[in-house]
Design a protein around this motif. Structure first.
Motif, PDB file in Angstrom:
ATOM      1  N   ASP A 117       0.855  -1.195   0.000  1.00 40.29           N
ATOM      2  CA  ASP A 117       0.000   0.000   0.000  1.00 40.29           C
ATOM      3  C   ASP A 117       0.888   1.240   0.000  1.00 40.29           C
ATOM      4  N   ILE A 118       0.822   2.018  -1.070  1.00 39.17           N
ATOM      5  CA  ILE A 118       1.677   3.204  -1.207  1.00 39.17           C
ATOM      6  C   ILE A 118       0.821   4.424  -1.576  1.00 39.17           C
ATOM      7  N   PRO A 119       1.301   5.624  -1.263  1.00 35.87           N
ATOM      8  CA  PRO A 119       0.467   6.819  -1.499  1.00 35.87           C
ATOM      9  C   PRO A 119       0.456   7.308  -2.940  1.00 35.87           C
ATOM     10  N   ASN A 120       1.478   6.938  -3.731  1.00 35.09           N
ATOM     11  CA  ASN A 120       1.582   7.532  -5.072  1.00 35.09           C
ATOM     12  C   ASN A 120       1.784   6.458  -6.148  1.00 35.09           C
ATOM     13  N   PRO A 121       0.765   5.658  -6.432  1.00 34.03           N
ATOM     14  CA  PRO A 121       0.918   4.650  -7.484  1.00 34.03           C
ATOM     15  C   PRO A 121       1.036   5.307  -8.865  1.00 34.03           C
ATOM     16  N   SER A 122       1.700   4.597  -9.761  1.00 36.55           N
ATOM     17  CA  SER A 122       1.897   5.137 -11.111  1.00 36.55           C
ATOM     18  C   SER A 122       1.474   4.096 -12.140  1.00 36.55           C
ATOM     19  N   GLU A 123       0.567   4.470 -13.002  1.00 34.11           N
ATOM     20  CA  GLU A 123       0.124   3.565 -14.066  1.00 34.11           C
ATOM     21  C   GLU A 123       1.251   3.341 -15.060  1.00 34.11           C
ATOM     22  N   ILE A 124       2.060   4.360 -15.293  1.00 38.75           N
ATOM     23  CA  ILE A 124       3.180   4.212 -16.234  1.00 38.75           C
ATOM     24  C   ILE A 124       4.183   3.189 -15.723  1.00 38.75           C
ATOM     25  N   VAL A 125       4.497   3.287 -14.432  1.00 43.73           N
ATOM     26  CA  VAL A 125       5.436   2.328 -13.835  1.00 43.73           C
ATOM     27  C   VAL A 125       4.837   0.924 -13.881  1.00 43.73           C
ATOM     28  N   GLN A 126       3.523   0.833 -13.643  1.00 42.94           N
ATOM     29  CA  GLN A 126       2.843  -0.457 -13.706  1.00 42.94           C
ATOM     30  C   GLN A 126       3.016  -1.091 -15.086  1.00 42.94           C
ATOM     31  N   GLN A 127       2.842  -0.309 -16.112  1.00 45.91           N
ATOM     32  CA  GLN A 127       2.982  -0.831 -17.469  1.00 45.91           C
ATOM     33  C   GLN A 127       4.423  -1.200 -17.800  1.00 45.91           C
ATOM     34  N   GLU A 128       5.361  -0.436 -17.247  1.00 44.23           N
ATOM     35  CA  GLU A 128       6.772  -0.661 -17.566  1.00 44.23           C
ATOM     36  C   GLU A 128       7.345  -1.891 -16.864  1.00 44.23           C
ATOM     37  N   VAL A 129       7.082  -2.040 -15.550  1.00 46.80           N
ATOM     38  CA  VAL A 129       7.775  -3.091 -14.780  1.00 46.80           C
ATOM     39  C   VAL A 129       6.831  -4.028 -14.033  1.00 46.80           C
ATOM     40  N   GLY A 130       5.518  -3.813 -14.144  1.00 44.27           N
ATOM     41  CA  GLY A 130       4.574  -4.758 -13.549  1.00 44.27           C
ATOM     42  C   GLY A 130       4.204  -4.465 -12.115  1.00 44.27           C
ATOM     43  N   THR A 131       4.511  -3.282 -11.615  1.00 41.00           N
ATOM     44  CA  THR A 131       4.118  -2.875 -10.267  1.00 41.00           C
ATOM     45  C   THR A 131       3.878  -1.372 -10.276  1.00 41.00           C
ATOM     46  N   PRO A 132       2.879  -0.857  -9.549  1.00 41.94           N
ATOM     47  CA  PRO A 132       2.593   0.581  -9.574  1.00 41.94           C
ATOM     48  C   PRO A 132       3.613   1.430  -8.817  1.00 41.94           C
ATOM     49  N   SER A 133       4.551   0.794  -8.139  1.00 44.25           N
ATOM     50  CA  SER A 133       5.544   1.560  -7.384  1.00 44.25           C
ATOM     51  C   SER A 133       6.831   0.769  -7.275  1.00 44.25           C
ATOM     52  N   VAL A 134       7.950   1.458  -7.404  1.00 48.91           N
ATOM     53  CA  VAL A 134       9.260   0.860  -7.139  1.00 48.91           C
ATOM     54  C   VAL A 134       9.863   1.493  -5.887  1.00 48.91           C
ATOM     55  N   ALA A 135      10.116   2.802  -5.920  1.00 46.45           N
ATOM     56  CA  ALA A 135      10.833   3.465  -4.823  1.00 46.45           C
ATOM     57  C   ALA A 135      10.082   3.354  -3.500  1.00 46.45           C
ATOM     58  N   GLU A 136       8.807   3.733  -3.478  1.00 42.28           N
ATOM     59  CA  GLU A 136       8.054   3.713  -2.227  1.00 42.28           C
ATOM     60  C   GLU A 136       7.851   2.292  -1.728  1.00 42.28           C
ATOM     61  N   ALA A 137       7.435   1.390  -2.609  1.00 43.75           N
ATOM     62  CA  ALA A 137       7.174   0.008  -2.194  1.00 43.75           C
ATOM     63  C   ALA A 137       8.458  -0.684  -1.749  1.00 43.75           C
ATOM     64  N   ALA A 138       9.568  -0.461  -2.466  1.00 37.33           N
ATOM     65  CA  ALA A 138      10.837  -1.102  -2.093  1.00 37.33           C
ATOM     66  C   ALA A 138      11.328  -0.595  -0.748  1.00 37.33           C
ATOM     67  N   ALA A 139      11.193   0.709  -0.484  1.00 37.08           N
ATOM     68  CA  ALA A 139      11.611   1.256   0.806  1.00 37.08           C
ATOM     69  C   ALA A 139      10.807   0.641   1.946  1.00 37.08           C
ATOM     70  N   ILE A 140       9.489   0.507   1.739  1.00 45.66           N
ATOM     71  CA  ILE A 140       8.632  -0.076   2.778  1.00 45.66           C
ATOM     72  C   ILE A 140       8.978  -1.544   3.003  1.00 45.66           C
ATOM     73  N   LEU A 141       9.159  -2.291   1.910  1.00 50.40           N
ATOM     74  CA  LEU A 141       9.493  -3.705   2.055  1.00 50.40           C
ATOM     75  C   LEU A 141      10.825  -3.896   2.764  1.00 50.40           C
ATOM     76  N   ALA A 142      11.821  -3.092   2.403  1.00 51.17           N
ATOM     77  CA  ALA A 142      13.133  -3.223   3.033  1.00 51.17           C
ATOM     78  C   ALA A 142      13.074  -2.902   4.518  1.00 51.17           C
ATOM     79  N   SER A 143      12.198  -1.986   4.891  1.00 48.99           N
ATOM     80  CA  SER A 143      12.076  -1.603   6.297  1.00 48.99           C
ATOM     81  C   SER A 143      11.380  -2.673   7.124  1.00 48.99           C
ATOM     82  N   ASN A 144      10.653  -3.565   6.447  1.00 52.10           N
ATOM     83  CA  ASN A 144       9.954  -4.656   7.121  1.00 52.10           C
ATOM     84  C   ASN A 144       8.972  -4.133   8.177  1.00 52.10           C
ATOM     85  N   THR A 145       8.426  -2.941   7.928  1.00 49.39           N
ATOM     86  CA  THR A 145       7.499  -2.325   8.875  1.00 49.39           C
ATOM     87  C   THR A 145       6.400  -1.618   8.098  1.00 49.39           C
ATOM     88  N   ASP A 146       5.156  -1.900   8.440  1.00 49.40           N
ATOM     89  CA  ASP A 146       4.040  -1.195   7.801  1.00 49.40           C
ATOM     90  C   ASP A 146       4.035   0.275   8.233  1.00 49.40           C
TER      91      ASP A 146
END
Length: 620
Positions: free
Chosen positions: A308-337
């Motif tokens: 769950d991220i605040p700024n999803p991107s349709e362009i990023v979704q089309q390019e790499v298959g996920t609506p977020s890279v930077a925000e989602a990766a930072a959250i996942l790496a932190s292992n904290t919601d």
């Protein structure tokens, strides 16, 4: 095998000038991985290196090659030798001096940041000497504030460190404002410590003589401040990165730096970089991670998409298959919601190709950045003299020491002010094992202590089982077992030589083993004529088992078979009773008692118990 407790001081050099001092250092050399330097006149000594010039010139040549030096020389001579070489306590190697008789080990130079204080304590245990530590923090039993965060991977920030440490040495009030990072270090502060935590009430008159910020924020301290201030930066910032293919490391670095400055965050608080796995080979990201010595964590689009991220991107979704890279990766790496503290920032620079997206997440727990270790330590029967030097060094070197409160009290002289000491009741062995695993997997060095030998009714097996249940790979955390004198050995030593022939040990506690199984083992040991050591013979609630054990042995042994009852061996309240199998229950027996029942040939001679091996009747 070399003692890994000294690995942080590698490469380590030892220097002697006489045969007597060389012999002291040779003892160290046989147990530790160090380079022993001797003058050419002592050539012929094994496993050593020799210097051809005078010692002053030789020391100048090798001063920057080692992290620590151990001299077996007069202290004054060492002071004169190193005086021209000392540059800064932040960079100088640790210097330790051993006197010519090997009675004292002195922390001479770089006691804090170089680790000479700790090294002196470790070496003293190896050679049976007394360590001499002269720092003010040790005399006050306070943690060294300039080393406080190192076990947790914190990084030192700006400030007047000398001023703050001087205030602590004078026992003046020092304010602690901790916004992030572990608070474990606060657990074992002594009564009357000078630290004031947090902010005072609005109506409270309060003027500290020093202040320590523990924060991810980058603060600027005025040079004309009324009192000294310093800052520690726990590594709590995971930087999520998205970028176009071929983006330069310079642009990525600029994007991160600008974002940190915008939000007043310190680069020293960065835990690592996170991105999508498609960028695992991105040259700019790899170069940045190498330059800044940061870990890189990558995640697949399938892992990133559900976040769950605040700024999803349709362009990023089309390019790499996920609506977020930077925000989602930072959250996942932190292992904290809900850990995102900086939403994505898109950075471009004129006259540079490419674009970078930066987001920052802050987890609940900091990143330590080192491999954890688990030391499983047997402390023997209880007196410090009965603990092996290797076990002592493991306890002293550990970041955390975990054990039953009684056993922690027994080793109190070995504990350092910086260490985290966690005590558990005698019935919480599983909780001890789980806690030690968690802390070691986080990255700390944890010593789990057991009385006797840790692998004989001790904590070693339980900790290893706990690791196995977590699918441990056998390497991370590192595990080392330090044996101790077992309770049956200690008890036997107090009464003579009852274990000279085949023997076994049986615990009468049916908490974890069915009583029917214990009875079967008692029957087998008695019938097989084993000398038998009985652990946990009687508790307040469990009184019948020892009666049944006596009845079983009386079926196969004489009434006058010697029996030794030893309680609290080598401790102040030690009791010893030598009796017979028939009379044994007339004496006090509790959970601290070890019972040794002799075999058919065991005999008593005055106050000694002897089990013959058969040598006197052997003519071969």
């Amino acid at each position: 095998m070399n003692n890994s407790c000294f690995s942080q001081f590698q490469p380590l050099a030892a220097i002697a000038t006489t045969p007597q001092s060389a012999s002291i250092l040779q003892h160290l050399h046989s147990n530790l991985e160090l380079e022993l330097w001797l003058p050419q006149s002592l050539e012929g000594t094994e496993n050593t290196r020799f210097y051809q010039t005078n010692l002053s010139e030789h020391l100048t040549n090798i001063w920057h090659e080692y992290r620590a030096f151990v001299f077996c020389l007069a202290t004054g001579a060492v002071v004169r030798l190193i005086a021209p070489l000392i540059e800064s306590k932040a960079t100088d190697p640790a210097v330790v001096v051993i006197d010519a008789q090997g009675r004292f080990v002195i922390s001479l130079c770089s006691g804090h940041q170089g680790g000479a204080d700790l090294l002196a304590q470790l070496i003293a245990q190896q050679i049976g000497a007394q360590s001499i530590i002269t720092g003010a923090s040790d005399s006050l039993r306070l943690p060294k504030i300039d080393l406080l965060g190192l076990p947790y991977g914190w990084r030192k920030g700006d400030g007047d460190w000398t001023g703050v440490m001087a205030a602590i040495a004078k026992n003046q009030t020092v304010q602690i404002i901790q916004e992030v990072g572990s608070t474990l270090w606060q657990q074992n502060l002594p009564d009357g410590h000078p630290f004031y935590f947090g902010f005072p009430e609005a109506n409270q008159q309060f003027q500290p003589q020093g202040r320590i910020w523990i924060s991810a924020t980058q603060r600027r301290f005025a040079s004309n401040s009324d009192f000294p201030k310093v800052q520690w930066h726990p590594r709590v910032l995971w930087i999520g990165i998205g970028c176009e293919r071929g983006t330069s490391a310079q642009l990525i670095e600029t994007a991160i730096t600008d974002t940190l400055q915008k939000y007043h965050l310190s680069s020293k608080a960065i835990a690592g970089i996170a991105t999508i796995d498609l960028k695992a080979d991105e040259v700019g990201i790899l170069e940045l991670c190498q330059s800044w010595n940061l870990p890189l964590r990558t995640f697949s689009a399938q892992q990133l998409s559900p976040i769950d991220i605040p700024n999803p991107s349709e362009i990023v979704q089309q390019e790499v298959g996920t609506p977020s890279v930077a925000e989602a990766a930072a959250i996942l790496a932190s292992n904290t919601d809900n850990s995102l503290i900086v939403a994505k920032q898109i950075i471009k620079l004129p006259h540079q190709s490419g674009a970078v997206t930066v987001a920052i997440a802050q987890p609940e727990q900091e990143y330590i950045g080192r491999q954890g270790k688990l030391y499983l330590v047997g402390i023997g029967p209880g007196s410090l003299e009965q603990i092996t030097p290797a076990a002592k060094t493991a306890i002293i070197q550990a970041d955390v020491v975990i054990g039953y409160s009684l056993y922690l009290d027994l080793i109190k002289p070995l504990l350092r002010p910086e260490q985290i000491i966690e005590s558990f009741p005698i019935t919480q062995e599983k909780q001890r094992a789980q806690r030690s695993r968690e802390l070691a997997q986080w990255g700390l060095t944890v010593a789990v202590i057991s009385s006797g030998d840790c692998g004989i009714y001790g904590m070693a097996g339980l900790v290893l089982e706990e690791l196995q249940a977590e699918d441990w790979d056998g390497k991370n955390p590192v595990v080392e077992v330090f044996p101790g004198i077992s309770a049956l050995q200690a008890a036997a030593a107090r009464v003579g030589a009852p274990l000279m022939h085949d023997f076994c040990a049986i615990s009468l506690s049916d908490l974890l083993t069915p009583w029917q199984v214990i009875q079967k083992r008692l029957e087998a040991a008695a019938q097989g004529d084993f000398v038998t050591a009985i652990y946990n013979p009687r508790s307040q609630k469990r009184t019948q088992q020892i009666v049944t054990a006596q009845e079983i042995f009386l079926k196969y042994r004489r009434n006058d078979t010697p029996v030794a009852l030893v309680s609290s061996a080598y401790r102040l309240n030690e009791t010893i009773n030598i009796t017979t199998l028939k009379e044994m229950l007339k004496h006090p027996i509790d959970m601290l008692t070890i019972i040794i029942i002799g075999n058919s040939s065991t005999r008593r001679h005055t106050d000694w118990v002897i089990t013959p091996r058969g040598y006197l009747g052997f003519d071969g």
